[in-house]
Design an enzyme around this catalytic site. Structure first.
Site, PDB file in Angstrom:
ATOM      1  N   HIS A   3      -1.605 -10.893  -4.862  1.00 15.29           N
ATOM      2  CA  HIS A   3      -0.189 -10.491  -4.791  1.00 15.29           C
ATOM      3  C   HIS A   3       0.751 -11.504  -5.444  1.00 15.29           C
ATOM      4  O   HIS A   3       1.641 -11.132  -6.201  1.00 15.29           O
ATOM      5  CB  HIS A   3       0.238 -10.302  -3.340  1.00 15.29           C
ATOM      6  CG  HIS A   3      -0.408  -9.125  -2.693  1.00 15.29           C
ATOM      7  ND1 HIS A   3      -0.305  -7.856  -3.193  1.00 15.29           N
ATOM      8  CD2 HIS A   3      -1.168  -9.029  -1.584  1.00 15.29           C
ATOM      9  CE1 HIS A   3      -0.976  -7.029  -2.421  1.00 15.29           C
ATOM     10  NE2 HIS A   3      -1.514  -7.714  -1.437  1.00 15.29           N
ATOM     11  N   HIS A  54      -9.710  -1.656  -4.237  1.00 15.58           N
ATOM     12  CA  HIS A  54      -8.551  -2.046  -3.435  1.00 15.58           C
ATOM     13  C   HIS A  54      -7.650  -2.999  -4.216  1.00 15.58           C
ATOM     14  O   HIS A  54      -6.420  -2.950  -4.076  1.00 15.58           O
ATOM     15  CB  HIS A  54      -8.944  -2.662  -2.092  1.00 15.58           C
ATOM     16  CG  HIS A  54      -7.724  -2.922  -1.267  1.00 15.58           C
ATOM     17  ND1 HIS A  54      -7.096  -1.923  -0.556  1.00 15.58           N
ATOM     18  CD2 HIS A  54      -6.952  -4.020  -1.135  1.00 15.58           C
ATOM     19  CE1 HIS A  54      -5.998  -2.412  -0.019  1.00 15.58           C
ATOM     20  NE2 HIS A  54      -5.885  -3.689  -0.353  1.00 15.58           N
ATOM     21  N   ASP A 108      -3.649  -2.634  -4.795  1.00 15.32           N
ATOM     22  CA  ASP A 108      -2.638  -3.685  -4.628  1.00 15.32           C
ATOM     23  C   ASP A 108      -1.845  -3.890  -5.923  1.00 15.32           C
ATOM     24  O   ASP A 108      -0.623  -4.061  -5.895  1.00 15.32           O
ATOM     25  CB  ASP A 108      -3.315  -5.020  -4.253  1.00 15.32           C
ATOM     26  CG  ASP A 108      -3.716  -5.084  -2.788  1.00 15.32           C
ATOM     27  OD1 ASP A 108      -3.214  -4.294  -1.982  1.00 15.32           O
ATOM     28  OD2 ASP A 108      -4.551  -5.961  -2.463  1.00 15.32           O
ATOM     29  N   HIS A 160       0.832  -1.206   0.000  1.00 14.24           N
ATOM     30  CA  HIS A 160       0.000   0.000   0.000  1.00 14.24           C
ATOM     31  C   HIS A 160       0.866   1.256   0.000  1.00 14.24           C
ATOM     32  O   HIS A 160       0.486   2.285  -0.565  1.00 14.24           O
ATOM     33  CB  HIS A 160      -0.951   0.007   1.198  1.00 14.24           C
ATOM     34  CG  HIS A 160      -1.854  -1.191   1.239  1.00 14.24           C
ATOM     35  ND1 HIS A 160      -2.516  -1.591   2.362  1.00 14.24           N
ATOM     36  CD2 HIS A 160      -2.196  -2.087   0.270  1.00 14.24           C
ATOM     37  CE1 HIS A 160      -3.230  -2.675   2.094  1.00 14.24           C
ATOM     38  NE2 HIS A 160      -3.040  -3.000   0.830  1.00 14.24           N
TER      39      HIS A 160
HETATM   40 ZN   LIG Z   1      -4.015  -4.572  -0.142  1.00 13.52          ZN
END
Ligand SMILES: [Zn+2]
Length: 284
Positions: A261, A234, A238, A77
Site C-alpha cells: 500500500h 489479492h 489492493d 477493498h
Molecule cells: Zn488487501
C-alpha cells in the site's frame, strides 16, 4: 461511455480489522461527477471524505483517508470493488471509523453491487490515462506504467516462503474479469506476525474468517485457498483499490513487482504530480 452509479442501496456489517469493533457501511447512489465519497456522521455534522492521492495515510496494513478530524480506514477493498465493477459515483455511509473487513476480499461488495444493479448517468465518463512511460522503484519494489487504453495490471510477488514463493498474474480489469478472477482473493498474513500485531493493538478483528494465515507448514485456514495463486490476486485487488485513490479511473498498463500500500501510494502521488505523465481523456 456514460458514468455509472448504483440503482439502489445496500448495507454491509461486520468486524473492523484493526479495532475489532462492529461497524457498518451503507452504499447508495451519487450524482454524476461526485466520484466515490465516504460519509461520516460526526458530532459536528456530516463529513464527506473523498479519495485523493494525498488524502491517504497509507501503511503496509491498510489505507486510511482523513479530512483532519474524521477518518475512514481499510477502504482499499471497497474502492477496488467499486473500481473493478466500473462504478463512477457512489456514497458510502460509514459507522465506526473503519469499514468492516468482511471476508478479507471484495466478494461481498461485488455481490452487493451486482444485487442492486447500476444505472447510466447523463454525463460521459472521464479518466486519466498514462501519457508516457513512467517508473517508480526502490530496492526490490518497482512499478512501471505505460500508455494503454484499458487498465492492465501485471503483478509479480516474491516471498521467501514455500507456501507462496514467486507468483505472477496479469489481468485487463473490467467487471467480468474482476468479479471472476480477483474480487474473491483474500488478504493474507503470516502466523509469526499475528502476535506482534496483536501486541501493538493492531488487527484485533483479524481471524481465519477474514485473513488467510500462513504458518510454517502452509496455509492454516481449514478451507485452504480460493485460488492456487490467491496471494498475488489479492495484491492486484489492493493495487486496484490504491490506484482508485486518484479519484477517477486510471488507464494504463502497470507492471508491478513486490509492492504494497505505501509504495503504491508513493507511486500514485509521483505519477499525479509529474507534469505530462497523465492526460485527461473523455470516454464519452
Ligand atoms: Zn488487501
Amino acid at each position: 461511455m456514460p458514468q455509472k452509479t448504483l440503482a439502489g442501496s445496500f448495507e454491509l456489517k461486520g468486524i473492523s480489522l484493526h479495532s475489532g469493533k462492529q461497524v457498518s457501511m451503507a452504499f447508495g447512489p451519487a450524482p454524476a461527477g461526485t466520484g466515490i465519497v465516504f460519509i461520516v456522521d460526526a458530532p459536528d455534522g456530516l463529513h464527506r471524505l473523498c479519495p485523493r492521492p494525498d488524502a491517504v495515510g497509507a501503511t503496509e496494513l491498510a489505507t486510511t483517508i482523513s479530512d483532519g478530524t474524521q477518518s475512514v480506514s481499510t477502504i482499499e477493498h471497497v474502492l477496488a470493488g467499486l473500481r473493478g465493477m466500473d462504478v463512477d459515483n457512489a456514497a458510502i455511509r460509514v459507522e465506526g471509523g473503519e469499514v468492516p473487513i468482511l471476508d478479507g476480499s471484495a466478494k461481498l461488495v461485488v455481490q452487493g453491487l451486482l444485487g442492486c444493479g447500476s444505472v447510466a448517468q447523463d454525463a460521459p465518463r472521464s479518466a486519466s490515462r498514462v501519457a508516457r512511460p513512467f517508473s517508480h522503484a526502490e530496492g526490490a519494489k518497482r512499478i512501471d506504467a505505460e500508455p494503454f487504453d484499458g487498465f492492465r495490471v501485471d503483478y509479480t510477488i516474491r516471498f521467501d516462503h514455500p507456501a507462496i514463493g514467486t507468483q505472477r498474474f496479469c489481468i485487463d480489469v473490467e467487471p467480468g474479469a474482476f468479479a471472476g478472477e480477483i474480487a474473491c482473493a483474500r488478504t493474507f498474513g503470516f502466523l509469526k506476525d499475528v502476535e506482534y500485531l496483536r501486541s501493538h493493538g493492531l488487527a484485533r478483528g483479524g481471524s481465519l474468517e477474514s485473513v488467510v494465515v500462513v504458518g510454517d507448514e502452509g496455509v492454516v485456514n481449514p478451507g485452504g485457498l480460493r485460488y492456487p495463486d490467491e496471494f498475488v490476486r489479492h495484491k492486484i485487488l489492493d493495487f486496484i483499490g490504491d490506484m482508485a485513490m486518484l479519484g477517477r479511473p486510471l488507464l494504463g498498463s502497470f507492471r508491478v513487482e513486490c509492492s504494497g500500500h505505501a509504495f503504491n501510494n508513493a507511486f500514485l502521488r509521483r505519477l499525479a504530480a509529474e507534469p505530462g505523465a497523465l492526460e485527461a481523456v473523455s470516454l464519452g
